[in-house]
Design a protein around this motif. Structure first.
Motif, short mmCIF file in Angstrom:
data_model
loop_
_atom_site.label_atom_id
_atom_site.label_comp_id
_atom_site.label_asym_id
_atom_site.label_seq_id
_atom_site.Cartn_x
_atom_site.Cartn_y
_atom_site.Cartn_z
N LEU A 122 -14.10 -2.64 6.86
CA LEU A 122 -13.19 -1.72 6.19
C LEU A 122 -11.97 -1.42 7.07
CD1 LEU A 122 -12.74 -0.02 3.65
CD2 LEU A 122 -14.03 1.81 4.72
N ALA A 123 -12.21 -1.22 8.35
CA ALA A 123 -11.11 -0.94 9.28
C ALA A 123 -10.15 -2.13 9.34
CB ALA A 123 -11.66 -0.64 10.67
N ALA A 124 -10.70 -3.34 9.38
CA ALA A 124 -9.86 -4.54 9.44
C ALA A 124 -9.04 -4.69 8.16
CB ALA A 124 -10.73 -5.77 9.66
N GLU A 125 -9.65 -4.40 7.02
CA GLU A 125 -8.94 -4.51 5.73
C GLU A 125 -7.86 -3.44 5.63
OE1 GLU A 125 -7.90 -6.45 2.44
OE2 GLU A 125 -9.61 -7.10 3.63
N VAL A 126 -8.13 -2.23 6.12
CA VAL A 126 -7.14 -1.14 6.11
C VAL A 126 -5.94 -1.51 6.99
CG1 VAL A 126 -6.72 1.23 6.93
CG2 VAL A 126 -8.71 0.74 5.52
N LEU A 127 -6.21 -2.02 8.19
CA LEU A 127 -5.13 -2.41 9.09
C LEU A 127 -4.30 -3.56 8.51
CD1 LEU A 127 -7.01 -2.13 12.49
CD2 LEU A 127 -4.99 -0.83 11.84
N ALA A 128 -4.99 -4.52 7.89
CA ALA A 128 -4.28 -5.65 7.27
C ALA A 128 -3.42 -5.16 6.10
CB ALA A 128 -5.28 -6.69 6.79
N ALA A 129 -3.97 -4.27 5.29
CA ALA A 129 -3.24 -3.76 4.12
C ALA A 129 -2.03 -2.93 4.55
CB ALA A 129 -4.17 -2.92 3.24
N SER A 130 -2.16 -2.19 5.64
CA SER A 130 -1.03 -1.38 6.10
C SER A 130 0.11 -2.25 6.62
CB SER A 130 -1.47 -0.38 7.17
OG SER A 130 -1.85 -1.06 8.34
N LYS A 131 -0.21 -3.48 7.06
CA LYS A 131 0.82 -4.43 7.50
C LYS A 131 1.25 -5.36 6.36
CE LYS A 131 -1.26 -4.62 12.06
NZ LYS A 131 -2.24 -5.39 12.83
N GLU A 132 0.81 -5.07 5.15
CA GLU A 132 1.09 -5.86 3.95
C GLU A 132 0.60 -7.29 4.06
OE1 GLU A 132 4.86 -5.50 2.06
OE2 GLU A 132 4.98 -3.34 2.40
N GLU A 133 -0.62 -7.43 4.58
CA GLU A 133 -1.30 -8.73 4.59
C GLU A 133 -2.75 -8.49 4.24
OE1 GLU A 133 -1.62 -9.01 9.44
OE2 GLU A 133 0.26 -9.57 8.47
N GLY A 134 -3.55 -9.52 4.16
CA GLY A 134 -4.95 -9.36 3.81
C GLY A 134 -5.20 -9.70 2.35
N ALA A 135 -6.48 -9.80 2.00
CA ALA A 135 -6.89 -10.27 0.67
C ALA A 135 -6.54 -9.29 -0.45
CB ALA A 135 -8.39 -10.54 0.67
N ALA A 136 -6.65 -8.00 -0.19
CA ALA A 136 -6.37 -7.00 -1.22
C ALA A 136 -4.88 -7.01 -1.59
CB ALA A 136 -6.80 -5.61 -0.76
N LYS A 138 -2.95 -9.61 -1.27
CA LYS A 138 -2.76 -10.88 -1.97
C LYS A 138 -3.13 -10.75 -3.44
CE LYS A 138 -3.88 -15.81 -1.70
NZ LYS A 138 -3.88 -15.96 -3.15
N LYS A 139 -4.18 -10.01 -3.73
CA LYS A 139 -4.61 -9.76 -5.11
C LYS A 139 -3.50 -9.04 -5.88
CE LYS A 139 -7.72 -8.98 -8.45
NZ LYS A 139 -8.18 -10.02 -9.36
N LYS A 140 -2.89 -8.05 -5.24
CA LYS A 140 -1.78 -7.32 -5.87
C LYS A 140 -0.61 -8.25 -6.16
CE LYS A 140 2.05 -4.52 -4.62
NZ LYS A 140 2.75 -3.86 -3.55
N VAL A 141 -0.26 -9.08 -5.18
CA VAL A 141 0.86 -10.02 -5.34
C VAL A 141 0.57 -11.00 -6.47
CG1 VAL A 141 2.11 -11.90 -4.19
CG2 VAL A 141 1.67 -9.77 -2.97
N ASP A 142 -0.68 -11.50 -6.53
CA ASP A 142 -1.06 -12.43 -7.60
C ASP A 142 -0.98 -11.76 -8.97
OD1 ASP A 142 -1.49 -14.32 -5.69
OD2 ASP A 142 -3.69 -14.17 -5.72
N THR A 143 -1.38 -10.49 -9.04
CA THR A 143 -1.30 -9.74 -10.30
C THR A 143 0.15 -9.60 -10.74
OG1 THR A 143 -3.27 -8.49 -9.65
CG2 THR A 143 -1.96 -7.57 -11.42
#
Length: 158
Positions: A122-136, A138-143
């Motif tokens: 969860l911490a890794a995903e939060v840090l990735a999302a705050s830098k505008e990277e990561g799978a979540a 990417k899902k938003k961009v694909d949408t």
């Protein structure tokens, strides 16, 4: 209920940050009604974010909120049948649904990561999302790309 819409229940703010959004996130993170376990996972993840963060003036909660807002979609496609054909029609998302989609995506992609504990994932995903990277993110961009591709059908909106 046939006639009325269900009333929105007020959530109690969480004990550490005193924030209702954290409680909403933890309720989605929770499995089998084990809320205290879910809170422990979330708080441990926030502690990990606090250690790993690069931006010194932001707290871990602010980084988490930034990550969540980076995952929030603004448009989505909805299926609609028009004369035997099904069209994907781009539509605006209401604010409540934006938040719930972002929460669900962040948690589901955190669960799919390959760190050792859920708090680390969860911490890794939060840090990735705050830098505008990561799978979540990417899902938003694909949408958004899907909505952009189907912009021609937006006149079928209901």
């Amino acid at each position: 209920m046939r006639k009325r819409r269900a009333k929105k229940r007020e959530l109690l703010p969480d004990p550490r940050f005193n924030d209702q959004l954290v409680t909403r996130f933890v309720n989605n993170l929770m499995w089998d009604g084990k809320k205290s376990v879910a809170f422990k996972v979330f708080y441990d993840a926030m502690d990990i974010v606090e250690q790993k963060k690069t931006d010194e003036e932001k707290s871990s909660l602010e980084i988490w909120k930034d990550g969540l807002s980076n995952v929030m979609p603004h448009v989505e496609v909805r299926s609609r049948r028009v004369g035997g054909a099904t069209f994907q029609i781009p539509m605006q998302i209401r604010p409540d649904r934006k938040i719930s989609m972002a929460i669900k995506w962040m948690i589901s992609y955190a669960r799919k990561r390959n760190e050792k504990t859920m708090a680390q994932r969860l911490a890794a995903e939060v840090l990735a999302a705050s830098k505008e990277e990561g799978a979540a993110v990417k899902k938003k961009v694909d949408t958004h790309k899907m909505a952009e591709a189907n912009k021609a059908f937006s006149h079928f909106r209901f």
